[in-house]
Every structure is written in C-alpha cells, then in structure tokens.
Design an enzyme around this catalytic site. Sequence first.
Site, mmCIF file in Angstrom:
data_model
loop_
_atom_site.group_PDB
_atom_site.id
_atom_site.type_symbol
_atom_site.label_atom_id
_atom_site.label_comp_id
_atom_site.label_asym_id
_atom_site.label_seq_id
_atom_site.Cartn_x
_atom_site.Cartn_y
_atom_site.Cartn_z
ATOM 1 N N HIS A 150 68.917 10.967 18.692
ATOM 2 C CA HIS A 150 66.853 10.227 18.735
ATOM 3 C C HIS A 150 66.770 11.371 19.391
ATOM 4 O O HIS A 150 65.329 11.181 17.592
ATOM 5 C CB HIS A 150 67.056 9.799 20.547
ATOM 6 C CG HIS A 150 68.271 8.563 20.820
ATOM 7 N ND1 HIS A 150 67.335 7.247 19.677
ATOM 8 C CD2 HIS A 150 69.182 7.671 21.536
ATOM 9 C CE1 HIS A 150 67.888 6.460 19.887
ATOM 10 N NE2 HIS A 150 68.845 6.559 20.945
ATOM 11 N N CYS A 164 71.502 2.894 24.762
ATOM 12 C CA CYS A 164 70.776 1.480 25.626
ATOM 13 C C CYS A 164 71.021 0.158 25.489
ATOM 14 O O CYS A 164 71.303 -0.786 26.001
ATOM 15 C CB CYS A 164 70.052 2.617 26.500
ATOM 16 S SG CYS A 164 68.390 2.633 25.343
#
Length: 456
Positions: free
Chosen positions: A11, A44
Amino acid sequence: MSKIVVVGANHAGTSAIKAMLSNYGDENEIVVFDQNSNISFLGCGMALWIGKQIAGPEGLFYSNKEQLEEAGAKVYMNSPVEFIDYDKKEVHVLIDGETKHVESYEKLILATGSEPIIPPIKGVELQEGSLEFKATLENVQFVKLYQNSQEVIEKLKGENIQRVAVVGAGYIGVELVEAFERLGKKVVLIDVADTCLGGYYDRDLTDMMSKNLEDHGIELAFGQTVTAVEGDGKVERVITDKASFDVDMVIMAVGFRPNTGLGNGKLELFRNGAFLVNKKQETSLPGVYAIGDCATVYDNSLNDVNYIALASNAVRSGLVAAHNACGHEIESVGVQGSNGISIYGLKMVSTGLTLEKAKRAGYNATMTEFSDLQKPAFIEHDNYKVTLKIVYDKDTRVVLGAQMASEEDMSMAIHMFSLAIQEKVTIERLALLDIFFLPHFNQPYNYITMAALTAK
C-alpha cells in the site's frame, strides 16, 4: 535526473510510486523491487473474499506491475532485497529469486511493511525459508498475503475443514470468524485478553461486539493462552491453558510487527523495532525514507511518535515521502489512528485514545457518552440506536478520542472527531458545533450535541 529506489510495492510503496510518477515522473528514474508476485493486495478485504461476501479478489488490487511500468517505473517482482549498503548507496537484490544484482540510488524509500508475529507455540512453526508464511503443520494458517487467503479458500472447498479456530481477537481475527461462520463452519475465537477489540474500544463496546459474535454462533474462548497446536501431520486440536478444542484448521492472527531487517543497524528504530521517521517520513539517514507498516507515525492524540499500522496511514505516508524524495518538502499533519469494523451489520468506529489508553498516557481523562436513535422516533424504518463515547482531558477540555457503535452507518461522523483531535478542539466547542437537522438524516438534539452538552 535523480534515481529513487523503492523497496516494497505494498500500500505505502504503491502510493509513493504513483505520486512520484504522476508529479515528478519526467524528472526522476523510479526503480522498484518487491519479493512478492503481486502488488497492492488489500489485506483488510480478505475476510470478505474468504466469506464470499464479494465475487472474487480482483477488486482487492488497485495496481499492478504493468500499470506502474506504463507510467514510467521499472518494476522487479519476485526479487527480494538481500542487503542495503547505506554507505555506498547500493541495494543488493536477487532478481527473480536467482540473479544477484546491485542497484545504486540517490534517494531510497523503504516500504518493507510488516510480518505476522509467530508466537513460540508448539506446532506453530514456519517452513524453512518460507516467504509466504507457510506453516510446517498442515492447516495452520497465517493471514497476510494474497497467497495466504487463496490457500485458505482452496482448503475450504474440501469437506474435511468443518471446525476452525482463530487465535487473536483483533480486527482481522474478528472479521475472519464472521467469514468462516458464513461458510457454515463451527468457529471458536481464542485470545489471551478477556475481550475482543480491546485496543480500539472501551469495555462496554467490546462487550457489545462479543455478544454480537455469540448471537451468531461464535464460541468465545477469551482469557485463554494457546500452548500448543497438535495433530499427526495436520491440525487436529488446539490446546490452551484452560481447554482443548478439536478443530481442522487454526488461523494465527495474533498481530504483526514491523519488517525492518534491512536497516542493518544503520537506521534508528522505535521501541517496537519500527524505523523512526520524522514528519517528512525521513529516517535517521538523510535521503532514506520509510513508509507504511515498517515506520512510525506522529500521533496527534499523544502529541508524540507512535506506531499505528493501518492502510490509511500507509497511503498517506507514501504520499508524503514521494514529494520529499523528489525535492518538494511537505510534512505529515499527523494521525489519530481512525479505524472501523462491520460484523454482522454491527458497525463500530473509533479514533484517538480510549479512556484506558488516555489515562495510561498520563492524561487526567474522563468520558461523556450518549445513546439515541439516529433519526426522530417517528421515522419507523431503518432507524437504529447509536452509541457515542467522547474521551477528553478534564484539565484542558481537549478531545482525545471517540468511539461509536450502531447498526446505522454513522461512520462518516468519526472523521469530524479525528479532525477535532488533530486541531485540539475542546468538548465545549463540539457542544456548539453547527450540525444541520433533517428528519431523513438525524435529530435536532442529536447524540453528538447531547454527548458534548452533558460533559462534566
């Protein structure tokens, strides 16, 4: 033209790479190394994929090698960095896992992320040299990478996995027990703490989530320490200091730690081993930046450096490092650790400090709370109770944290509290905040106003 090497395309790394390419691509050479075979997996979202709440994993990626190279970067996948010579400014890499290569740099961005904590438990050991966190005992699973989720999904297709134990009752563990239960599995959630989500919410809200899990058939084994995972070649049972559970799969979700082995003792570390960075994301070595889960953040609720591993923090840290590495100085405004979860329709969000954390940090902290329907009572459908807790300092009156829980999607309100913490807003100012009213949305005396008005 300056050469900037990025180690890690997670990320944070992807955020930095894209920002550099879109803003300074003509002025810099961007070279990327990652030991994985894929880029930017949204970990997630893995529970949604495992629990079949989404069609597949495609939407859990927001970039790839081809996209980054088309924009101008040179990207090497399956290429672990073995060593960084900070004196010579050289990155030593094993290209495609085979060919030794040395890449020089002028600026370096470390986005090495985090890795699962491997507790010293009998039966919970990794295979030698495993980069994908594979256990030696079959059906002991770690959850970090795309490959880990994919392996779990493939194993669940067989009929031999009917009972699952999840060890660790943080966000990932709680999300995963819902996913497994949705697939019709018998699930037990084990944690050494006596509640779930204790790092994010005070006890009454964690009890609310615990009841939510039990109401959906999840067995809770809180206050228990796992001592062994047993089986003849594959999982058959998990043993705690208080009980034994016959299971077919064990998911280890006890947490993550920063992956900072490439610091080689040259970079200053935080108390938990993360790279210590300033508000420009620069490490103790000029021209070397660290971002995402491998680095610290500035925590506005503590007015100090902290470690908060969240995807949102990773993305923002990547943006800050990108501009600074390219010569355009900016600073992070700090973070509040804003987060949220939705389990069986129960939505919980928080930001800043819980009351317990605030007191532990030395604040003379107290709390105000209020519960009410989101909308006026005459709105008979889709109108749910919302519980709000605001933590503040009794001496300065400054807001330190907030927590909310409801079946209503009230999540956007937590952003206001995040800003309040960042800007040191007092509880009295929240009481007089201009909040609009319309029956379709809220009440004239809404829970935010009422919680602030009733603060002592």
